[in-house]
Design a protein around this motif. Structure first.
Motif, PDB file in Angstrom:
ATOM      1  N   TRP A 181       0.840  -1.205   0.000  1.00  0.00           N
ATOM      2  CA  TRP A 181       0.000   0.000   0.000  1.00  0.00           C
ATOM      3  C   TRP A 181       0.871   1.249   0.000  1.00  0.00           C
ATOM      4  O   TRP A 181       0.601   2.198  -0.755  1.00  0.00           O
ATOM      5  N   GLN A 228       0.770   4.151  -2.754  1.00  0.00           N
ATOM      6  CA  GLN A 228       0.404   5.504  -2.338  1.00  0.00           C
ATOM      7  C   GLN A 228       1.421   6.529  -2.810  1.00  0.00           C
ATOM      8  O   GLN A 228       1.059   7.597  -3.326  1.00  0.00           O
ATOM      9  N   ARG A 275       0.835   9.617  -5.342  1.00  0.00           N
ATOM     10  CA  ARG A 275       1.076  11.010  -4.971  1.00  0.00           C
ATOM     11  C   ARG A 275       2.021  11.714  -5.948  1.00  0.00           C
ATOM     12  O   ARG A 275       1.903  12.913  -6.186  1.00  0.00           O
ATOM     13  N   ASP A 330      -8.716   7.926  -5.480  1.00  0.00           N
ATOM     14  CA  ASP A 330      -7.992   8.779  -4.532  1.00  0.00           C
ATOM     15  C   ASP A 330      -8.929   9.723  -3.788  1.00  0.00           C
ATOM     16  O   ASP A 330      -8.605  10.893  -3.589  1.00  0.00           O
ATOM     17  N   LEU A 357      -7.479   4.144  -2.772  1.00  0.00           N
ATOM     18  CA  LEU A 357      -6.358   3.842  -1.874  1.00  0.00           C
ATOM     19  C   LEU A 357      -6.542   4.411  -0.469  1.00  0.00           C
ATOM     20  O   LEU A 357      -6.156   3.755   0.510  1.00  0.00           O
ATOM     21  N   GLU A 389      -6.237   2.291   2.967  1.00  0.00           N
ATOM     22  CA  GLU A 389      -5.357   2.654   4.085  1.00  0.00           C
ATOM     23  C   GLU A 389      -6.106   2.559   5.410  1.00  0.00           C
ATOM     24  O   GLU A 389      -5.577   2.044   6.404  1.00  0.00           O
ATOM     25  N   ALA A 396      -2.829  10.254   4.630  1.00  0.00           N
ATOM     26  CA  ALA A 396      -2.023   9.078   4.950  1.00  0.00           C
ATOM     27  C   ALA A 396      -1.419   9.117   6.345  1.00  0.00           C
ATOM     28  O   ALA A 396      -0.357   8.536   6.587  1.00  0.00           O
ATOM     29  N   GLY A 434       4.417  11.448   1.378  1.00  0.00           N
ATOM     30  CA  GLY A 434       3.434  11.753   0.351  1.00  0.00           C
ATOM     31  C   GLY A 434       3.536  13.183  -0.144  1.00  0.00           C
ATOM     32  O   GLY A 434       3.413  13.450  -1.343  1.00  0.00           O
TER      33      GLY A 434
END
Length: 342
Positions: free
Chosen positions: A78, A82, A86, A106, A139, A143, A235, A244
């Motif tokens: 993940w 991610q 980003r 997203d 995503l 998370e 995140a 990120g």
């Protein structure tokens, strides 16, 4: 004679750097800028993101099957997906903008209540996913299921695990649909007429202004100044917030400055004689990079506030430069809203 020869040699040596400095920058068409960005970042970046999401899906399926260490592997996959996302999210060009794929994969801020309701809905009707909204997909939703400390681990929650695996499958399918659009987008760039060129530079500048605003407002200002409760940055559950931000800025900077051997917006500007203004963009980008480097890992901590405030200030300066000076010099009307980049 020798003195005259030495004088001529000296004059040539002095004139060489002046001639080089006076040499005009190559003229870069907006379509060439977009084509270079597509080939260097967008097409390979989305292909790589698709592979990472598929790997995440495989790790989640292994978690649901009860395989040892699969949950830890899913968390690693993940984070990889991610950061790849980003790095691409500030550059919604071409098929990405046309398919609105970022809205599907997203959606953030995360809405746990809607995700939990969707878990129950999916458990009852796994073949009826059309009614599962965007706020419970993507995503960020995965998370929440993988990292939230307030809910049971996926390995102990079969319904949530199956839903998380489906979310990865759904995201991979959306990315696969987008991937098929790159060849046609690239071919159309090669045939751009003057009207298309003007649209490309206008859209390109507006998107980069909007992405700068998204970084400042959506990912920093709003979550760090919540109306109630603690700060919840992008995140934060996976402790990937700072990385990120760095990835997002890296993508934004690529759009503005290009990379080794390929042009960005500043190359388009220099080709039109806007050398000083392009240098100012470079200076502002360096200032943002320095402010980012000062950010601590825990963005929500009180000790992080001065660094975060400084970063928001520098992003505001960059945004104003793009929206006022650059847009005016390039004869572009600014009309990008903060929500348009979601």
């Amino acid at each position: 004679m020798r003195a005259a020869h030495r004088l001529a040699t000296l004059l040539l040596a002095l004139a060489a750097p002046l001639a080089a400095a006076a040499a005009p920058a190559p003229y870069v068409m907006p379509s060439q800028w977009m084509a270079a960005l597509t080939e260097a970042r967008l097409a390979p970046g989305y292909a790589g993101l698709g592979e990472r999401v598929e790997a995440l899906g495989a790790a989640l399926q292994a978690t649901c099957a009860g395989r040892p260490a699969a949950l830890a592997a899913a968390r690693v996959r993940w984070r990889e997906a991610q950061l790849a996302l980003r790095a691409l999210s500030p550059l919604p060009f071409g098929p990405v903008l046309e398919t609105r794929v970022l809205r599907r994969i997203d959606f953030w801020p995360t809405r746990p209540a809607q995700i939990e309701r969707s878990i129950a809905q999916y458990a009852q009707s796994p073949d009826d996913t059309a009614r599962i909204g965007l706020s419970a997909r993507g995503l960020p939703a995965i998370e929440y299921l993988l990292f939230d400390a307030g809910r049971a681990p996926l390995a102990d929650d079969p319904a949530a695990c199956r839903y998380a695996a489906w979310l990865a499958q759904d995201a991979a399918a959306a990315l696969a649909d987008t991937a098929t659009g790159w060849p046609a987008w690239r071919a159309a760039l090669a045939e751009a007429d003057p009207e298309r060129e003007a649209r490309l530079i206008g859209d390109g500048i507006n998107i980069l202004i909007g992405s700068t605003e998204v970084l400042r407002l959506k990912y920093l200002d709003k979550p760090l100044r919540p109306r109630s409760g603690p700060a919840e940055t992008d995140a934060w559950r996976s402790a990937t917030a700072r990385d990120g931000l760095l990835a997002y800025f890296g993508g934004l900077r690529a759009g503005l400055q290009g990379g080794e051997g390929w042009p960005g917006l500043t190359a388009v500007m220099r080709g039109r004689g806007l050398l000083v203004l392009a240098d100012r963009v470079d200076v502002r980008l360096d200032a943002v990079a320095a402010a980012l480097a000062d950010l601590p890992g825990d963005l929500g901590a009180e000790a992080a506030r001065p660094a975060a405030e400084n970063l928001m200030t520098e992003l505001g300066r960059l945004q104003r430069l793009l929206a006022e000076d650059v847009a005016d010099a390039m004869k572009v009307t600014v009309g990008f809203g903060e929500s348009d980049g979601d």
